[in-house]
Design an enzyme around this catalytic site. Structure first.
Site, PDB file in Angstrom:
ATOM      1  N   ASP A 116       0.874  -1.169  -0.105  1.00  0.00           N
ATOM      2  CA  ASP A 116       0.071  -0.251  -0.093  1.00  0.00           C
ATOM      3  C   ASP A 116       0.748   1.089   0.030  1.00  0.00           C
ATOM      4  O   ASP A 116       0.321   2.446   0.657  1.00  0.00           O
ATOM      5  CB  ASP A 116      -1.025  -0.072   1.343  1.00  0.00           C
ATOM      6  CG  ASP A 116      -2.116  -1.081   1.095  1.00  0.00           C
ATOM      7  OD1 ASP A 116      -1.924  -1.830   0.400  1.00  0.00           O
ATOM      8  OD2 ASP A 116      -2.590  -1.252   1.990  1.00  0.00           O
TER       9      ASP A 116
ATOM     10  N   LYS B  42      -6.604  -4.835  -3.053  1.00  0.00           N
ATOM     11  CA  LYS B  42      -7.148  -5.517  -1.867  1.00  0.00           C
ATOM     12  C   LYS B  42      -8.431  -4.546  -1.305  1.00  0.00           C
ATOM     13  O   LYS B  42      -8.100  -3.566  -0.970  1.00  0.00           O
ATOM     14  CB  LYS B  42      -6.265  -5.823  -0.991  1.00  0.00           C
ATOM     15  CG  LYS B  42      -5.581  -4.919  -0.335  1.00  0.00           C
ATOM     16  CD  LYS B  42      -4.282  -5.364   0.692  1.00  0.00           C
ATOM     17  CE  LYS B  42      -3.598  -4.225   1.386  1.00  0.00           C
ATOM     18  NZ  LYS B  42      -4.294  -3.636   2.364  1.00  0.00           N
TER      19      LYS B  42
ATOM     20  N   THR C  92       0.257   0.843   6.714  1.00  0.00           N
ATOM     21  CA  THR C  92       0.816   0.978   7.829  1.00  0.00           C
ATOM     22  C   THR C  92       1.083  -0.086   8.640  1.00  0.00           C
ATOM     23  O   THR C  92       0.624  -1.025   8.634  1.00  0.00           O
ATOM     24  CB  THR C  92      -0.055   2.107   8.716  1.00  0.00           C
ATOM     25  OG1 THR C  92      -1.124   1.385   9.222  1.00  0.00           O
ATOM     26  CG2 THR C  92      -0.364   3.408   8.091  1.00  0.00           C
TER      27      THR C  92
ATOM     28  N   CYS D 216      -2.398  -2.715   8.129  1.00  0.00           N
ATOM     29  CA  CYS D 216      -2.181  -3.532   6.794  1.00  0.00           C
ATOM     30  C   CYS D 216      -1.052  -4.393   6.657  1.00  0.00           C
ATOM     31  O   CYS D 216      -1.137  -5.662   6.407  1.00  0.00           O
ATOM     32  CB  CYS D 216      -2.406  -2.568   5.399  1.00  0.00           C
ATOM     33  SG  CYS D 216      -3.858  -1.850   5.132  1.00  0.00           S
TER      34      CYS D 216
END
Length: 226
Positions: free
Chosen positions: A25, A130, A159, A163
């Site tokens: 991410d 996701k 983070t 996640c």
């Protein structure tokens, strides 16, 4: 077989041919001003600070021939894959799906949902979208790793306590040996990052190992030339 003797809580051993790096991410919505992270009232500076370490880790993994996999947390434009409870969480100035400075917040295909340009996936590197915190939930990640013959995972991204930790715990339950790069992961809250690192490696690596990017680079050095 390679090893990282300085890994915590003890030496981490892995076969580079059966190891993948998952970069979680590293998206504009979380890391740049005006994105979802900032809309939640967070200072994005700590997340920006890890970008050079993440880039080094990606480069070292590519050179050593490891599979490199990227994830993005994002949703369909109609939000059909976003639970109502997730939409209601917190009190952000902008919610998931709202129009922001970089397009609709955390919506697939919008500029803010894209990975930072300096960490852009190379041609052929998988990108997993996701809808949840963990990278295994409602995604093809498990099947991809099985196809690659992966047994070990190196992890980086943001983070740390949400996640990244969720994905690491999911992977641990699936039998993967996991290591988190300490300086290539970040949180808006330094104390949350510190606590997560401690929890992961507690009780003899109950979830996994941690090491610095430099320690990982040293272990990978020469693998791509072997």
């Amino acid at each position: 077989m390679a090893g990282i003797p300085a890994a915590r809580p003890f030496t981490y051993r892995f076969d580079p041919a059966a190891t993948a790096l998952i970069v979680i991410d590293m998206q504009r919505d979380f890391i740049e001003p005006g994105g979802f992270g900032a809309a939640l009232g967070n200072d994005v500076t700590p997340l920006r600070a890890i970008v050079p370490a993440v880039a080094r880790l990606i480069d070292a993994s590519r050179t050593a021939g490891l599979a490199v996999i990227h994830t993005r947390e994002c949703h369909r434009p109609d939000l059909s894959d976003c639970p109502p409870a997730k939409l209601r969480r917190g009190g952000p100035s902008l919610r998931i799906g709202d129009a922001g400075p970089m397009g609709r917040i955390l919506i697939a295909g919008e500029p803010g949902a894209e990975i930072l340009p300096e960490l852009a996936p190379a041609p052929g590197e998988p990108v997993i979208d996701k809808p949840g915190k963990g990278a295994f939930h409602a995604t093809p990640l498990a099947g991809l790793l099985a196809q690659l013959g992966t047994r070990n995972l190196l992890l980086a991204g943001v983070t740390t306590e949400v996640c990244v930790q969720t994905t690491m715990r999911e992977a641990n339950d699936r039998g993967f040996e996991c290591l988190l790069a300490e300086d290539a992961t970040g949180s808006y809250f330094p104390e949350f990052k510190a606590a997560t690192l401690a929890m992961i490696r507690a009780q003899g690596a109950i979830v996994g190992w941690t090491a610095t990017t430099a320690e990982i680079e040293e272990a990978l050095d020469g693998q791509g030339r072997a």
